[in-house]
Design a protein around this motif. Sequence first.
Motif, PDB file in Angstrom:
ATOM      1  N   GLY A   1      34.008  75.353  33.653  1.00 20.20           N
ATOM      2  CA  GLY A   1      33.973  75.579  32.072  1.00 20.20           C
ATOM      3  C   GLY A   1      34.851  76.785  31.198  1.00 20.20           C
TER       4      GLY A   1
ATOM      5  N   ASP B   1      35.192  78.662  28.105  1.00 21.51           N
ATOM      6  CA  ASP B   1      35.184  79.019  26.456  1.00 21.51           C
ATOM      7  C   ASP B   1      35.404  80.835  26.220  1.00 21.51           C
ATOM      8  OD1 ASP B   1      35.506  78.248  24.043  1.00 21.51           O
ATOM      9  OD2 ASP B   1      33.429  77.369  24.375  1.00 21.51           O
TER      10      ASP B   1
ATOM     11  N   CYS C   1      38.487  73.242  30.142  1.00 19.90           N
ATOM     12  CA  CYS C   1      38.462  74.387  29.184  1.00 19.90           C
ATOM     13  C   CYS C   1      38.201  73.303  27.666  1.00 19.90           C
ATOM     14  CB  CYS C   1      40.330  74.197  29.132  1.00 19.90           C
ATOM     15  SG  CYS C   1      40.618  75.106  29.664  1.00 19.90           S
ATOM     16  N   ASP C   2      37.469  74.342  26.776  1.00 20.85           N
ATOM     17  CA  ASP C   2      37.477  73.299  25.558  1.00 20.85           C
ATOM     18  C   ASP C   2      38.378  73.675  24.995  1.00 20.85           C
ATOM     19  OD1 ASP C   2      36.077  73.367  22.997  1.00 20.85           O
ATOM     20  OD2 ASP C   2      35.195  75.163  22.309  1.00 20.85           O
TER      21      ASP C   2
ATOM     22  N   LYS D   1      36.417  68.567  20.473  1.00 22.12           N
ATOM     23  CA  LYS D   1      35.657  68.096  20.371  1.00 22.12           C
ATOM     24  C   LYS D   1      36.213  67.879  18.219  1.00 22.12           C
ATOM     25  CE  LYS D   1      32.616  72.884  21.037  1.00 22.12           C
ATOM     26  NZ  LYS D   1      33.741  73.726  20.802  1.00 22.12           N
TER      27      LYS D   1
ATOM     28  N   LEU E   1      29.188  67.154  24.484  1.00 20.88           N
ATOM     29  CA  LEU E   1      30.129  67.821  25.182  1.00 20.88           C
ATOM     30  C   LEU E   1      30.156  67.636  26.679  1.00 20.88           C
ATOM     31  CD1 LEU E   1      29.876  70.733  22.217  1.00 20.88           C
ATOM     32  CD2 LEU E   1      31.674  68.560  22.965  1.00 20.88           C
TER      33      LEU E   1
ATOM     34  N   THR F   1      29.989  71.493  31.027  1.00 21.70           N
ATOM     35  CA  THR F   1      30.706  73.264  31.610  1.00 21.70           C
ATOM     36  C   THR F   1      30.551  74.158  30.373  1.00 21.70           C
ATOM     37  OG1 THR F   1      32.414  71.187  31.340  1.00 21.70           O
ATOM     38  CG2 THR F   1      31.892  72.375  33.035  1.00 21.70           C
ATOM     39  N   THR F   2      31.101  73.165  29.506  1.00 25.77           N
ATOM     40  CA  THR F   2      31.823  73.796  27.943  1.00 25.77           C
ATOM     41  C   THR F   2      30.041  74.431  27.376  1.00 25.77           C
ATOM     42  OG1 THR F   2      33.332  71.851  27.328  1.00 25.77           O
ATOM     43  CG2 THR F   2      32.354  72.927  25.525  1.00 25.77           C
TER      44      THR F   2
ATOM     45  N   ASP G   1      30.276  78.202  26.398  1.00 23.84           N
ATOM     46  CA  ASP G   1      30.024  78.632  25.287  1.00 23.84           C
ATOM     47  C   ASP G   1      28.943  79.655  24.984  1.00 23.84           C
ATOM     48  OD1 ASP G   1      30.385  78.037  21.897  1.00 23.84           O
ATOM     49  OD2 ASP G   1      28.971  77.876  22.075  1.00 23.84           O
TER      50      ASP G   1
END
Length: 241
Positions: A44, A46, A113-114, A143, A209, A212-213, A217
Amino acid sequence: MTIIEIPAGWPADETTALAVQRELRARLVRDEEGPPAGEGHVTGLDVAYDDERDLVAAAAVVLDARTLEVVEEATAVGRISFPYVPGLLAFREIPTVLAALDSLTADPGLLVCDGYGLAHPRRFGLASHLGVLTGRPSVGVAKNPFAFAYEEPGPARGDTSPLLADGEEVGRAVRTRAGVKPVFVSVGHRVSLAGACAHTLRLTPRYRLPETTRHADSLCRRALKDALGEHASPPGAPGAF
């Protein structure tokens, strides 16, 4: 803590960045299935910003794709490397994200990726950009749907609907929790859209979500907070930045 400076020759204006984006987009691979969901590693990525101090903190968190346990994590803090321009946001953070990735000792596997991949005005969002630069398979899980049209997927976990741009499917809205708004999945590099959706569902056993995110985050926010504390100026002193 070392602050990652903007690389020499990094694009500084929109015209140059667009030219680089076009050049890299020509190297995008869209005809590979990618790694099977639940196997190997997933990483992940961010970032967190402090625009006032011109800083961006990036986090890379490697998970075991089967157990979703954290294998390794790394952070980097750097200068914001590009002004805010919609469609060119990758240029603001990629040097710092790459520094975090380079700090890992474990194989990152699939990059998550976010943000967006092909679901981008020029079909080259952050996930695609990072995938091409690293050569690694990558997906974007966002999102929000950006500016693309979609119909609500069914209410059950795993239901999907196309994310459309001028009739082209650039991603999918994916329901990861029953009755909860979907996430928006797009191919980054070297992964099929079906594979990207399968990875997303594998990474969301409990929450909307991906794990990973969620991990990345939290970690990048902590890294930015630590960096700001480390470089804070004493009362009445000139700013450290």
